[in-house]
Design an enzyme around this catalytic site. Structure first.
Site, PDB file in Angstrom:
ATOM      1  N   LYS A  38      33.450 -35.866 -54.474  1.00 19.83           N
ATOM      2  CA  LYS A  38      32.888 -37.093 -53.871  1.00 19.83           C
ATOM      3  C   LYS A  38      31.982 -37.804 -54.874  1.00 19.83           C
ATOM      4  O   LYS A  38      31.610 -37.243 -55.900  1.00 19.83           O
ATOM      5  CB  LYS A  38      32.106 -36.727 -52.611  1.00 19.83           C
ATOM      6  CG  LYS A  38      30.897 -35.819 -52.836  1.00 19.83           C
ATOM      7  CD  LYS A  38      30.380 -35.277 -51.510  1.00 19.83           C
ATOM      8  CE  LYS A  38      29.282 -34.264 -51.714  1.00 19.83           C
ATOM      9  NZ  LYS A  38      27.948 -34.800 -51.360  1.00 19.83           N
ATOM     10  N   ARG A 219      33.259 -24.813 -50.866  1.00 16.49           N
ATOM     11  CA  ARG A 219      33.188 -26.216 -51.257  1.00 16.49           C
ATOM     12  C   ARG A 219      32.353 -26.294 -52.539  1.00 16.49           C
ATOM     13  O   ARG A 219      31.126 -26.331 -52.497  1.00 16.49           O
ATOM     14  CB  ARG A 219      32.603 -27.045 -50.120  1.00 16.49           C
ATOM     15  CG  ARG A 219      33.418 -26.915 -48.825  1.00 16.49           C
ATOM     16  CD  ARG A 219      32.915 -27.867 -47.765  1.00 16.49           C
ATOM     17  NE  ARG A 219      31.514 -27.685 -47.487  1.00 16.49           N
ATOM     18  CZ  ARG A 219      31.020 -26.774 -46.647  1.00 16.49           C
ATOM     19  NH1 ARG A 219      31.826 -25.940 -45.997  1.00 16.49           N
ATOM     20  NH2 ARG A 219      29.711 -26.670 -46.474  1.00 16.49           N
ATOM     21  N   CYS A 311      14.377 -51.942 -70.582  1.00 13.37           N
ATOM     22  CA  CYS A 311      14.878 -53.232 -70.094  1.00 13.37           C
ATOM     23  C   CYS A 311      16.174 -53.004 -69.324  1.00 13.37           C
ATOM     24  O   CYS A 311      16.622 -51.868 -69.187  1.00 13.37           O
ATOM     25  CB  CYS A 311      15.113 -54.166 -71.279  1.00 13.37           C
ATOM     26  SG  CYS A 311      13.693 -54.285 -72.365  1.00 13.37           S
ATOM     27  N   ASP A 313      19.175 -53.779 -70.186  1.00 10.45           N
ATOM     28  CA  ASP A 313      20.345 -53.443 -71.007  1.00 10.45           C
ATOM     29  C   ASP A 313      20.003 -52.706 -72.293  1.00 10.45           C
ATOM     30  O   ASP A 313      20.898 -52.283 -73.016  1.00 10.45           O
ATOM     31  CB  ASP A 313      21.065 -54.745 -71.382  1.00 10.45           C
ATOM     32  CG  ASP A 313      21.126 -55.697 -70.209  1.00 10.45           C
ATOM     33  OD1 ASP A 313      20.529 -56.796 -70.310  1.00 10.45           O
ATOM     34  OD2 ASP A 313      21.657 -55.315 -69.156  1.00 10.45           O
TER      35      ASP A 313
END
Ligand SMILES: Cc1ncc(COP(=O)(O)O)c(CNc2conc2O)c1O
Length: 370
Positions: A38, A219, A311, A313
């Protein structure tokens, strides 16, 4: 190959995934491994991880949302796929058409779901809440209601499961209470269920610590990625897992600044001596969040601090000397003599290792080695 023309990327080592699945398979002896993929396989890439897991002995796949199951069904036509979360009854025909097993724990849900089925055949696993307190039935009576509601419908209970809230923590008091409650519940309900149901109760921590308790299948999530569910488990269970996930970038700018010069928004960093600063193209827009300011990255095996505000990016590193533009930077993983583990990042952010690969966004492409 490159999904982005930017030198920031994740490498997922599929041999590590294979190793971890084989290790758990061996640990469990004759029980099945259900690969939990998931959230895009905890940020590692759902298809590639599912494939590596299935070729290494996993026999089932588990997801949280129907859409994740539908994407996997496209690639794996014959593998049992379980959606572990709640699915809106209006989508059950879609699930049934693709032979995706859903999770049920409300008798009303069965009634509504049945009204959305024509002659499709829907498989469901019955979720029992023995103490996780999230979803699931909490009494034998509720179980009888769900089972009764299934009568004369095209909905078939093919499995039952529960989930532990504290299997990764020291001691086993609550774990024992949950497992006792589940066994008690099973004694009273099993006779009303079909013979060959699959019973699965454990996550990675429970499977690592108590393999013999695990009924039919486990699981297997965090351990498949080579991460331990907790420090306690990593220190008390002698299973060697290999971390699959690494995060890299490259220096795109190097400059010398003088004592008193400031770096980034808010001038939160002012050099207290002449020094070298590097810039790398990753920021909070990639999930490399602002709280990682003053954490460290690896260059040529040396740990160097992230200075100034991160920042959207980009972010800046204080260097120990000038490096070439293009020098590789390890943000998660090892290089030469150093390592920055997923746990190091999680500890610094006061969170758990599960969260880190999940929050690193899609602007960082995942490449697969081995
Ligand atoms: C129902 C269920 N089963 C198994 C797993 C796998 O657990 P593991 O990764 O510890 O092996 C999860 C993970 N669920 C979550 C993991 O982090 N937050 C969660 O809700 C789960 O929700």
């Amino acid at each position: 190959k490159s999904a982005y023309h930017r030198d920031t990327w994740v490498e997922v080592d599929l041999d590590a995934i294979r190793h971890n699945v084989k290790t758990m398979n061996h640990h469990l002896k004759d029980k099945e491994v259900m690969a939990v993929v998931k959230a895009d396989a905890y940020g590692h890439g759902e298809i590639e991880v599912a494939e590596a897991a299935l070729e290494s002995g996993a026999t089932r796949l588990a997801v949280a949302v129907l859409d994740e199951g539908l994407r996997l069904r496209q690639k794996f036509p014959d593998i049992p796929i379980l959606v572990m979360g709640w699915t809106d009854p209006k989508y059950v025909a879609l699930a049934a058409q693709h032979n995706i097993t859903l999770t049920t724990f409300q008798s009303d849900w069965i009634k509504q779901a049945s009204s959305y089925l024509n002659d499709e055949h829907l498989n469901v696993h019955l979720k029992v809440d023995t103490g996780m307190g999230r979803i699931g039935i909490r009494s034998v009576e509720e179980a009888y209601d769900v089972i009764k509601a299934c009568k004369h419908t095209n909905i078939f209970i093919t499995g039952v499961f529960t989930h532990f809230a504290t299997a990764d923590e020291p001691g086993n008091h609550y774990y024992s209470q949950q497992i006792a409650a589940f066994k008690q519940w099973l004694i009273q309900v099993k006779r009303y269920l079909q013979e060959n149901i699959v019973i699965h109760i454990g996550n990675t921590a429970a499977a690592m610590r108590f393999p013999d308790d695990m009924f039919d299948a486990v699981r297997f999530g965090i351990g498949m990625y080579g991460l331990y569910p907790s420090k306690f488990v990593s220190e008390n269970v002698s299973l060697h897992l290999k971390q699959a996930f690494s995060l890299y970038s490259r220096l795109i700018h190097v400059k010398r600044i003088n004592k008193g010069d400031a770096i980034s928004y808010g001038k939160t960093y002012v050099a207290d001596q002449d020094e070298w600063i590097g810039t790398i193209p990753i920021g909070y827009g990639d999930g490399w969040i602002r709280k990682l300011q003053n954490f460290q990255v690896l260059i040529h095996g040396k740990k160097l601090p992230i200075v100034g505000r991160i920042c959207m990016d980009q972010c800046m590193i204080r260097l120990d000397h000038p490096y070439e533009i293009g020098t590789s930077v390890t943000l998660i993983g090892s290089d030469q003599t150093g390592v920055v583990s997923m746990d190091d990042v999680a500890d610094y952010l006061e969170t758990i290792n599960y969260e880190i690969p999940c929050i690193l966004g899609k602007r960082i492409p995942r490449y697969y080695i081995n």
